[in-house]
Structures are given as structure tokens and as C-alpha cells.
Design an enzyme around this catalytic site. Structure first.
Site, PDB file in Angstrom:
ATOM      1  N   GLY A 119     -12.328 -62.130   3.176  1.00  0.00           N
ATOM      2  CA  GLY A 119     -13.068 -63.385   3.177  1.00  0.00           C
ATOM      3  C   GLY A 119     -12.268 -64.605   3.559  1.00  0.00           C
ATOM      4  CD  GLU A 173     -11.936 -54.485   0.232  1.00  0.00           C
ATOM      5  OE1 GLU A 173     -12.096 -53.371  -0.265  1.00  0.00           O
ATOM      6  OE2 GLU A 173     -12.779 -55.408   0.100  1.00  0.00           O
ATOM      7  N   GLY A 187     -10.608 -58.771   7.399  1.00  0.00           N
ATOM      8  CA  GLY A 187     -11.303 -58.526   8.657  1.00  0.00           C
ATOM      9  C   GLY A 187     -11.159 -59.713   9.584  1.00  0.00           C
ATOM     10  NE  ARG A 188     -15.174 -64.582   8.783  1.00  0.00           N
ATOM     11  CZ  ARG A 188     -16.443 -64.476   9.182  1.00  0.00           C
ATOM     12  NH1 ARG A 188     -16.793 -64.940  10.354  1.00  0.00           N
ATOM     13  NH2 ARG A 188     -17.342 -63.937   8.392  1.00  0.00           N
ATOM     14  NE  ARG A 235     -19.603 -64.703  12.874  1.00  0.00           N
ATOM     15  CZ  ARG A 235     -19.327 -65.974  12.754  1.00  0.00           C
ATOM     16  NH1 ARG A 235     -19.157 -66.718  13.834  1.00  0.00           N
ATOM     17  NH2 ARG A 235     -19.204 -66.537  11.575  1.00  0.00           N
ATOM     18  CE1 TYR A 246     -24.144 -63.879   8.651  1.00  0.00           C
ATOM     19  CE2 TYR A 246     -22.813 -63.691  10.625  1.00  0.00           C
ATOM     20  CZ  TYR A 246     -23.373 -63.114   9.501  1.00  0.00           C
ATOM     21  OH  TYR A 246     -23.140 -61.796   9.231  1.00  0.00           O
ATOM     22  CB  CYS A 290     -38.385 -62.386  25.214  1.00  0.00           C
ATOM     23  SG  CYS A 290     -38.129 -61.802  26.884  1.00  0.00           S
ATOM     24  CD  GLU A 291     -36.856 -62.651  19.280  1.00  0.00           C
ATOM     25  OE1 GLU A 291     -37.184 -63.567  18.490  1.00  0.00           O
ATOM     26  OE2 GLU A 291     -37.287 -61.491  19.209  1.00  0.00           O
TER      27      GLU A 291
HETATM   28  C1  LIG Z   1     -16.997 -57.742   4.947  1.00  0.00           C
HETATM   29  C2  LIG Z   1     -16.101 -57.312   3.872  1.00  0.00           C
HETATM   30  C3  LIG Z   1     -14.728 -57.605   3.936  1.00  0.00           C
HETATM   31  C4  LIG Z   1     -14.092 -58.393   5.062  1.00  0.00           C
HETATM   32  O1  LIG Z   1     -14.463 -59.725   5.074  1.00  0.00           O
HETATM   33  P1  LIG Z   1     -13.738 -60.757   6.061  1.00  0.00           P
HETATM   34  O2  LIG Z   1     -14.426 -62.030   5.799  1.00  0.00           O
HETATM   35  O3  LIG Z   1     -13.943 -60.272   7.439  1.00  0.00           O
HETATM   36  O4  LIG Z   1     -12.289 -60.793   5.684  1.00  0.00           O
HETATM   37  C5  LIG Z   1     -13.926 -57.129   2.928  1.00  0.00           C
HETATM   38  N1  LIG Z   1     -14.437 -56.409   1.898  1.00  0.00           N
HETATM   39  C6  LIG Z   1     -15.738 -56.128   1.797  1.00  0.00           C
HETATM   40  C7  LIG Z   1     -16.224 -55.331   0.654  1.00  0.00           C
HETATM   41  C8  LIG Z   1     -16.617 -56.564   2.776  1.00  0.00           C
HETATM   42  O5  LIG Z   1     -17.925 -56.284   2.665  1.00  0.00           O
END
Ligand SMILES: *Cc1c(COP(=O)(O)O)cnc(C)c1O
Length: 419
Positions: free
Chosen positions: A239, A273, A275-276, A312, A316, A343-344
Site C-alpha cells: 500500500g 507485500e 506492488g505499486r 485506473r 479510481y 463505446c462508453e
Molecule cells: C493489493 C495488495 C497488496 C499490494 O498493494 P500495493 O498498493 O500495490 O502495494 C498487498 N497485499 C494485499 C493483501 C493486497 O491485496
């Protein structure tokens, strides 16, 4: 910090001109920088260097097997949320001992698959899921390592669709019920509680929500050890927010400086965890201008990418910076909507943004598209999904080819009684 840089008015990805790649592969396409991916990974890894930790790359952010493999080669584990993501992670060579499995609707077959592969742990989201994992693990004669995903009731101050740790949220087990559920888990023969998990949201721009929730989580860890449970892992989720336009996102070490002191004396291994923060600014979407169009009130730039390629902005209200791949001298800035062919009315990549005047055939770069870009793309309007290209220095690799029309109907069948 990324490798998409203008040199003398032309956009480069590492050492290659984006326009040269576009000429080879056509548009639209996703373009990733290997060096940005690895340097982001290393920045997170170093920031949390003071505590034993595992970076479980969040596969859903960008799930191409080449990207997951790149992360695995850096030493990353994986955070997966489905059997399909577990398959991708294993195909990419991720060590099963570094894979955590989250998600509030795991099926029996997904649980069995993960147990067979020997993953690090399940992040369990409900009491009934706990029972099902126990039943399946007992049946297989194994113990399932588990963490409970605790919902700490924290407002992460982000878009409501990506806030996941509020008490109204569908995710996790309320903190008030967590102790009781851990005691249940401790007694059941098929379960081995080894961790605590949280994931409070995405695109969080401040360390305070993490600090507030980790105070609650570390208190829970202490209470569990009093009950004789050997909690070895605290999973702080993902996150971490990043810069999309001109907002200021904390760097990995700023998050770490606030968070690590809370975790250091727990003696636990910290799981992140991410990601982004790794993938977001490691990729762009490249699209061609098809038409300029003057409406009654608005100017539109119609491009060949659409909401099916990058959802996105529609989903969002996310803002992705855009600029021409080749800067034109003296181009006038215009206020425009950048829209796709779908078409949206919700099909836009940006609204009311200032863009230098462009002409049909010009290339536009849509920045910060490496996370939740291709991974959320679809075939809506029977549009073929675009290729993904990974650049490493002077080399460009097609890590997913453009889909064909045949790909669109693969798996479909026309029954005999259509008359
Ligand atoms: C989506 C998600 C992440 C990654 O979130 P980021 O904002 O991309 O870092 C980590 N853990 C869980 C359980 C998620 O659903």
C-alpha cells in the site's frame, strides 16, 4: 527515480528511444524498464535492512511471468491472491517458502494446491476459511501455516475503493475477534499459527496509518506469545504510495524509518507485500493519437488505447501524467480530454488536462502505468490486449505478444442448434 527520461526532446526508456520501439511493435503497448524494477526493489530491501524481512512482491500489480521472475531473481517472494497467481509465481521460479496467499474467497482447490506446493503461509480472512483450511490440511496429513489477516480499523486516507482496513471493509478479521480465532487455530490439528497479517489499503501517502495500525498489531503479537503461540512473522501488507503527478510520496526509507522501530524488538521477520511502489513508475503505456476532435464544449484527443487497456482513470479517478513522446518546439498547450475508442462515456485516459497540441500519428506516453495497468486490462469491445515490452539497457524483449483476433474467440464454441 525511474528510467523514462527525455533527452533532447525525445523520450527514452533506459538506452532506447520509445519511438523506435513503437515503430517495431506498433501501438498501443506497455513498456517496462528492468533497471527501474530492480532499483525500486533494492530501495525497499535496503530501507528495511535493519529487520529480518521478506519482500513478497504483490503479483496482482503486474503479473507478467517475466516481471515476477525478475523479482524472484532479486530475492523476492510473492504475495498471491488466487490459484492463478500462485501458478504464475511458481512458473516464474519464486521459492514457495516465500509465498503468502491472501484473499477472502479461497476455494478448496486453491487451498489444496497451495498446501501441495508448500507455501510459507495462508493469510486467513474469516473463521469459516480457517475451518476449511484445517479440514483440508488434516485430510492431507499436514499442518497449514497461517496468519490471520487482522482488520485494525484504520483510515488510510486513500481512495475508498482501495481502503481495505476500515471496519466497514469486507477484508480481514476484526481485531476484537482475533484473539479468539487464534486460540481456535492453536487447538486445531491442521493449523499452525505463525504470523499476523494486515493490509490496510493502497496508494497510502503517509506513514501514520501504518504506525497507528502496527501499534495494535504488535500488541496482539505480545498477547499471543503470552498464550504460548510462536508468532514468527508480522506481515505489514503493501500500500505504499507513489508519485503519479505532482503529489509528494514518501520514499521507501521514510516509510521504513517510521515503521521499523515499531517492529524491531518483536523479534519477528517482517513480510512486506509491495506492488505499486516497485512496479508503478517502472512502466508506461504508449499510445498513438488517432484524431483531434472539437466538441461543443470540449476538445478531445482520440487515441488508440482505451479503458480496457488502462482502467485506473475510469475506475479510481486516477490521474496519469501524459506527454508526447517527441516534444515539438513551440507547441501550444491546450486543455483536452484524452479519450479512447470504446463505446462508453467513462472511457477516458484523462480529462481536462493541459497537453501540448498533438497531431494524428503522434505518440503519447501515459506514465506510472506499470502497476494495475496491463494486469487489469480486458478484451472489452473485442479489443486485443496489447503487448508488454521489457527494456534492459539497449535491448528490448517482448514479454507478452499482442493478441490476435483468433485469441479473442479462443475457447468459445458455437453449438449445433443455432438455427
Ligand atoms: C493489493 C495488495 C497488496 C499490494 O498493494 P500495493 O498498493 O500495490 O502495494 C498487498 N497485499 C494485499 C493483501 C493486497 O491485496
Amino acid at each position: 527515480m525511474n528510467d523514462f527520461i527525455y533527452k533532447t526532446g525525445t523520450l527514452y526508456c533506459e538506452e532506447l528511444r520509445v519511438s523506435d520501439i513503437a515503430e517495431k511493435v506498433g501501438t498501443p503497448f506497455y513498456l517496462y524498464s528492468k533497471n527501474t524494477f530492480t532499483s525500486h526493489f533494492n530501495a525497499v530491501d535496503q530501507a528495511f535492512g535493519d529487520v529480518p524481512h521478506i519482500i513478497a512482491y504483490s503479483v496482482k500489480a503486474n503479473s507478467n511471468v517475466a516481471i515476477v521472475s525478475l523479482m524472484a531473481h532479486q530475492g523476492a517472494g510473492a504475495d498471491v491472491v488466487s490459484g492463478g497467481e500462485l501458478f504464475r509465481a511458481l512458473q516464474a521460479g519464486v521459492d514457495p517458502g516465500k509465498i503468502v496467499f491472501a484473499g477472502l474467497g479461497k476455494t478448496a482447490s486453491e487451498i489444496e494446491y497451495a498446501l501441495k506446493e508448500g507455501i510459507l503461509m495462508f493469510n486467513v480472512e474469516s473463521s469459516q476459511e480457517l475451518m476449511l483450511i484445517n479440514e483440508i490440511a488434516s485430510g492431507m496429513g499436514v499442518e497449514a501455516p497461517i496468519a490471520l489477516r487482522v482488520n485494525p480499523d484504520i483510515d488510510p486516507q486513500t481512495h475508498p475503493y482501495v481502503a481495505t482496513g476500515l471496519k466497514q471493509s469486507k477484508f480481514g478479521i476484526p481485531l476484537s475477534q482475533a484473539m479468539a480465532e487464534y486460540e481456535v487455530a492453536q487447538r486445531l490439528p491442521g493449523l499452525n499459527p505463525v504470523g499476523i497479517h494486515q493490509h490496510i489499503g493502497s496508494q497510502i501517502m503517509d506513514s501514520a496509518p501504518f504506525e497507528n495500525s502496527l501499534v495494535k498489531i504488535t500488541n496482539l503479537a505480545r498477547s499471543l506469545s503470552v498464550l504460548g503461540m510462536d508468532i514468527k512473522y508480522i506481515n505489514i501488507g503493501g500500500g505504499f504510495g507513489i508519485q503519479y503527478t505532482d503529489e509528494e510520496a514518501p520514499a521507501p526509507d521514510q516509510f521504513a524509518n517510521a515503521i521499523v522501530p515499531l517492529l524491531k524488538d518483536t523479534g519477528c521477520t517482517v513480510i512486506l507485500e509491495v506492488g505499486r511502489m516497485i512496479a508503478g513508475n517502472a512502466g508506461i503505456l504508449v499510445t498513438s493519437v488517432l484524431f483531434n476532435k472539437q466538441g461543443e464544449e470540449k476538445k478531445f484527443v482520440v487515441v488508440d488505447a482505451a479503458m480496457n487497456d488502462l482502467i485506473r482513470p475510469s475506475l479510481y479517478q486516477a490521474i496519469h501524467q501524459k506527454s508526447p513522446v517527441a516534444e515539438r518546439d513551440g507547441a501550444e498547450e491546450l486543455k483536452v480530454d484524452v479519450v479512447g475508442p470504446i463505446c462508453e462515456s467513462g472511457d477516458f485516459l484523462g480529462q481536462d488536462l493541459n497537453l501540448p497540441e498533438v497531431q494524428p500519428g503522434d505518440l503519447l506516453a501515459v506514465f506510472t502505468a506499470g502497476a494495475y495497468g496491463f494486469a487489469m486490462s480486458s478484451n472489452y469491445n473485442s479489443r486485443t490486449r496489447v503487448p508488454e515490452i521489457l527494456v534492459s539497457g539497449r535491448k528490448a524483449y517482448v514479454i507478452r505478444r499482442r493478441e490476435t483476433f483468433e485469441d479473442l474467440i479462443r475457447g468459445e464454441a458455437i453449438p449445433d442448434d443455432m438455427l
